[in-house]
Design an enzyme around this catalytic site. Structure first.
Site, PDB file in Angstrom:
ATOM      1  N   CYS A  13      39.028  26.734  41.663  1.00  0.00           N
ATOM      2  CA  CYS A  13      39.922  27.113  41.245  1.00  0.00           C
ATOM      3  C   CYS A  13      41.138  25.612  41.421  1.00  0.00           C
ATOM      4  CB  CYS A  13      40.686  28.291  41.996  1.00  0.00           C
ATOM      5  SG  CYS A  13      40.382  28.346  43.798  1.00  0.00           S
ATOM      6  N   ARG A  19      40.715  31.732  45.729  1.00  0.00           N
ATOM      7  CA  ARG A  19      40.358  32.356  44.824  1.00  0.00           C
ATOM      8  C   ARG A  19      39.412  32.325  44.284  1.00  0.00           C
ATOM      9  NH1 ARG A  19      44.950  30.874  40.278  1.00  0.00           N
ATOM     10  NH2 ARG A  19      44.020  28.996  41.540  1.00  0.00           N
ATOM     11  N   ASP A 119      47.822  32.270  41.267  1.00  0.00           N
ATOM     12  CA  ASP A 119      47.513  31.386  42.283  1.00  0.00           C
ATOM     13  C   ASP A 119      47.952  32.421  43.978  1.00  0.00           C
ATOM     14  OD1 ASP A 119      46.563  30.154  44.840  1.00  0.00           O
ATOM     15  OD2 ASP A 119      47.616  28.315  44.254  1.00  0.00           O
TER      16      ASP A 119
END
EC number: 3.1.3.48
Length: 148
Positions: A13, A19, A119
């Site tokens: 990520c 994440r 996100d």
């Protein structure tokens, strides 16, 4: 039992604090015997997981304890059989860092109609819950396909 096609997976990520740590832990749980790690294209090196990410994961029985952020390197990318990115932009960034790994880099949400995983950083707990749900479903789909 079917043989796994991949022995190592890298989850990518942006900062490696929200994440990808969750995705890493979910895949580890579902794919025992497979090396699963995470990194960020702009990794916050040695940072712990985001507090809200850790709380949401813990509420679902997943611990992010001991996580330390890592920044993706070309050597790191080369050392994994499969790279799973949260967004198309991450695939482009991974490819810029290590062009030779493009063929083994896919979206984490590949089996969720190629959805990108947004996100949740600095967003509400609800945003983190939504992202956790997407990561949970995507990790289930990856585990099904990689365990055949």
């Amino acid at each position: 039992m079917a043989q796994l096609k991949f022995n190592s997976i890298l989850v990518v990520c942006t900062g490696n604090i929200c994440r990808s740590p969750i995705g890493e832990r979910l895949l580890r749980k579902r794919l025992p015997g497979v090396k699963v790690k995470s990194a960020g294209v702009h990794g916050l090196v040695k940072h712990p997981a985001d507090a809200t990410a850790a709380d949401v994961a813990a509420n679902h029985g997943v611990s992010l304890e001991g996580h330390a952020g890592r920044k993706l390197t070309a050597e790191m990318a080369r050392n994994y059989d499969l790279i799973l990115a949260m967004e198309s932009e991450h695939i482009a960034q991974v490819t810029a860092i290590a062009p030779e790994v493009r063929g083994k880099t896919m979206l984490f949400g590949q089996w969720l109609e190629q959805k990108e995983i947004p996100d949740p950083y600095r967003k509400s707990q609800d945003a983190f819950e939504h992202v956790y749900g997407m990561l949970e479903r995507a990790s289930q789909e990856w585990a099904k396909r990689l365990s055949r």
